[in-house]
Write an enzyme that holds these catalytic residues in place. Structure first.
Site, PDB file in Angstrom:
ATOM      1  N   ASN A   9     -35.026 -31.542 -70.540  1.00 19.29           N
ATOM      2  CA  ASN A   9     -34.853 -31.499 -68.592  1.00 19.29           C
ATOM      3  C   ASN A   9     -36.115 -31.213 -68.256  1.00 19.29           C
ATOM      4  O   ASN A   9     -36.548 -29.555 -68.508  1.00 19.29           O
ATOM      5  CB  ASN A   9     -33.743 -30.515 -68.937  1.00 19.29           C
ATOM      6  CG  ASN A   9     -33.105 -29.496 -66.915  1.00 19.29           C
ATOM      7  OD1 ASN A   9     -34.003 -30.574 -66.961  1.00 19.29           O
ATOM      8  ND2 ASN A   9     -32.050 -28.358 -67.064  1.00 19.29           N
ATOM      9  N   LYS A  11     -36.540 -30.486 -65.736  1.00 21.90           N
ATOM     10  CA  LYS A  11     -36.528 -28.895 -64.464  1.00 21.90           C
ATOM     11  C   LYS A  11     -37.405 -29.289 -63.131  1.00 21.90           C
ATOM     12  O   LYS A  11     -38.128 -30.532 -62.720  1.00 21.90           O
ATOM     13  CB  LYS A  11     -36.311 -27.456 -64.960  1.00 21.90           C
ATOM     14  CG  LYS A  11     -36.182 -27.421 -65.891  1.00 21.90           C
ATOM     15  CD  LYS A  11     -36.308 -25.742 -66.293  1.00 21.90           C
ATOM     16  CE  LYS A  11     -34.876 -25.508 -67.559  1.00 21.90           C
ATOM     17  NZ  LYS A  11     -34.908 -24.259 -68.119  1.00 21.90           N
ATOM     18  N   HIS A  93     -26.426 -26.882 -65.062  1.00 23.25           N
ATOM     19  CA  HIS A  93     -26.422 -26.008 -65.061  1.00 23.25           C
ATOM     20  C   HIS A  93     -26.596 -24.503 -65.103  1.00 23.25           C
ATOM     21  O   HIS A  93     -26.802 -24.086 -63.699  1.00 23.25           O
ATOM     22  CB  HIS A  93     -28.574 -26.262 -64.688  1.00 23.25           C
ATOM     23  CG  HIS A  93     -29.217 -25.755 -65.945  1.00 23.25           C
ATOM     24  ND1 HIS A  93     -29.980 -24.549 -66.135  1.00 23.25           N
ATOM     25  CD2 HIS A  93     -29.746 -26.743 -66.892  1.00 23.25           C
ATOM     26  CE1 HIS A  93     -30.498 -24.476 -66.671  1.00 23.25           C
ATOM     27  NE2 HIS A  93     -30.465 -25.604 -67.610  1.00 23.25           N
ATOM     28  N   GLU A  95     -29.226 -22.605 -64.071  1.00 21.73           N
ATOM     29  CA  GLU A  95     -30.201 -22.845 -63.035  1.00 21.73           C
ATOM     30  C   GLU A  95     -29.459 -22.759 -61.343  1.00 21.73           C
ATOM     31  O   GLU A  95     -29.965 -22.158 -60.513  1.00 21.73           O
ATOM     32  CB  GLU A  95     -31.474 -22.286 -62.732  1.00 21.73           C
ATOM     33  CG  GLU A  95     -32.363 -21.947 -64.522  1.00 21.73           C
ATOM     34  CD  GLU A  95     -32.719 -23.116 -64.903  1.00 21.73           C
ATOM     35  OE1 GLU A  95     -33.827 -23.806 -64.626  1.00 21.73           O
ATOM     36  OE2 GLU A  95     -34.167 -21.963 -66.198  1.00 21.73           O
ATOM     37  N   GLU A 163     -25.433 -23.172 -73.285  1.00 24.09           N
ATOM     38  CA  GLU A 163     -26.809 -22.904 -72.916  1.00 24.09           C
ATOM     39  C   GLU A 163     -26.290 -21.369 -72.501  1.00 24.09           C
ATOM     40  O   GLU A 163     -26.141 -20.629 -71.280  1.00 24.09           O
ATOM     41  CB  GLU A 163     -27.472 -23.473 -71.834  1.00 24.09           C
ATOM     42  CG  GLU A 163     -27.981 -24.725 -72.488  1.00 24.09           C
ATOM     43  CD  GLU A 163     -29.009 -25.478 -71.596  1.00 24.09           C
ATOM     44  OE1 GLU A 163     -29.578 -26.535 -72.362  1.00 24.09           O
ATOM     45  OE2 GLU A 163     -28.764 -24.810 -70.194  1.00 24.09           O
ATOM     46  N   GLY A 169     -35.476 -20.453 -71.115  1.00 18.64           N
ATOM     47  CA  GLY A 169     -37.139 -20.330 -71.300  1.00 18.64           C
ATOM     48  C   GLY A 169     -37.334 -18.854 -71.932  1.00 18.64           C
ATOM     49  O   GLY A 169     -38.827 -18.571 -71.939  1.00 18.64           O
ATOM     50  N   SER A 209     -34.259 -22.650 -75.571  1.00 22.15           N
ATOM     51  CA  SER A 209     -35.843 -22.031 -75.903  1.00 22.15           C
ATOM     52  C   SER A 209     -35.565 -23.158 -77.508  1.00 22.15           C
ATOM     53  O   SER A 209     -35.934 -22.527 -78.478  1.00 22.15           O
ATOM     54  CB  SER A 209     -35.568 -20.273 -76.539  1.00 22.15           C
ATOM     55  OG  SER A 209     -35.734 -20.157 -75.482  1.00 22.15           O
TER      56      SER A 209
HETATM   57  P1  PGA Z   1     -35.698 -23.993 -72.860  1.00 17.35           P
HETATM   58  O1  PGA Z   1     -34.743 -24.415 -71.524  1.00 17.35           O
HETATM   59  O2  PGA Z   1     -35.824 -25.272 -73.172  1.00 17.35           O
HETATM   60  O3  PGA Z   1     -36.808 -23.957 -71.817  1.00 17.35           O
HETATM   61  O4  PGA Z   1     -35.183 -23.147 -73.016  1.00 17.35           O
HETATM   62  C1  PGA Z   1     -33.372 -24.783 -71.933  1.00 17.35           C
HETATM   63  C2  PGA Z   1     -32.191 -25.484 -70.708  1.00 17.35           C
HETATM   64  O5  PGA Z   1     -32.259 -24.773 -69.548  1.00 17.35           O
HETATM   65  O6  PGA Z   1     -31.576 -26.661 -70.225  1.00 17.35           O
END
Ligand code: PGA
Length: 251
Positions: A9, A11, A93, A95, A163, A169, A209
């Site tokens: 992803n 983003k 997601h 976010e 997740e 992150g 992560s």
């Molecule tokens: P990350 O993000 O691997 O940077 O922690 C994962 C995600 O949000 O899909």
């Protein structure tokens, strides 16, 4: 046997120059035994599809609207993603749930729309730190699954990504026991809802992560069929190591 999946992803990262990463990633995995998916920002979907025509990489969107078209400035519909050559879309997601106030109903409608357009949905669920501390994790996951996964799931149209919000992150990763508990719970919940055959075919990804250092351990956990990777999917050299760890994992 479920085919493993490594999904990246990107983003809101990536200008045209970033597409070169797809070339090296594809070249490193010509004999891929897993599904490799990259979800770039919308502006890069069409060129990414063109660029991966002869590679094992499939392309996905990061979100879609629930309607197929209409007066929704700035949004993108599932048929538009499919028309651009995408095969997947991420729905729900955290976010999007947080920044765009998307609730379970909206996510279910988006997922339904994705299916109607022939896309496979990578539907995300996950608890906040407060919810985990309050021992609410499994309740939260149950509620998100019940509310945001539509009824007519198949083993092909649905992938679930667990997740934990607090792991995204941050460099924080749940223990293997914590990941295993949630993944087993998701599998059992899918069985109750869709029956054995469908539930045992749906891929369950862990996300939050994941990197080259922790991937191998995560992939030993039962019911972890792959990963949804943010930061470590931006560079082919990093993501490639995660894919290799996945393909070498025994479970
Ligand atoms: P990350 O993000 O691997 O940077 O922690 C994962 C995600 O949000 O899909």
């Amino acid at each position: 046997m479920r085919r493993k999946m490594a999904a990246g992803n990107w983003k809101m990262n990536g200008l045209s120059a970033q597409l070169i990463e797809l070339d090296s990633l594809g070249a490193s995995h010509t004999a891929a035994t897993s599904d490799i998916v990259i979800c770039p920002p919308t502006t890069l979907i069409a060129p990414a599809v063109g660029r991966t025509e002869n590679s094992p990489i499939s392309i996905g969107g990061q979100d879609c609207h629930s309607a197929i078209k209409g007066a929704h400035t700035g949004d993108i519909s599932a048929p538009m993603l499919a028309d651009a050559g995408a095969a997947y879309v991420i729905t729900g997601h955290s976010e999007r749930r947080q920044d765009h106030h998307e609730g379970n109903d909206a996510i279910r409608a988006k997922t339904q729309s994705a299916w109607a357009a022939g896309l496979t949905a990578i539907l995300c669920v996950g608890e906040s730190k407060d919810q985990r501390d309050a021992a609410e994790t499994l309740n939260v996951i149950a509620e998100q699954l019940a509310g945001s996964a539509p009824d007519d799931a198949t083993a092909d149209n649905l992938v679930i990504a667990y997740e934990p919000i607090w792991a995204i992150g941050t460099g924080l990763v749940p223990t293997p026991e914590q990941i295993g508990e949630v993944h087993n719970f998701i599998r059992a919940t899918l069985k109750d809802r869709y029956g054995d055959q469908i539930a045992s075919g749906v891929r369950l990804l862990y996300g939050g992560s994941v990197n080259a250092g922790n991937a191998a351990t995560i992939f030993t956990i039962p019911n972890v069929d792959g990963a949804l990777v943010g930061g470590a999917s931006l560079k082919a050299v990093d993501f490639s190591q995660i894919i290799s760890a996945l393909e070498q994992s025994a479970t």
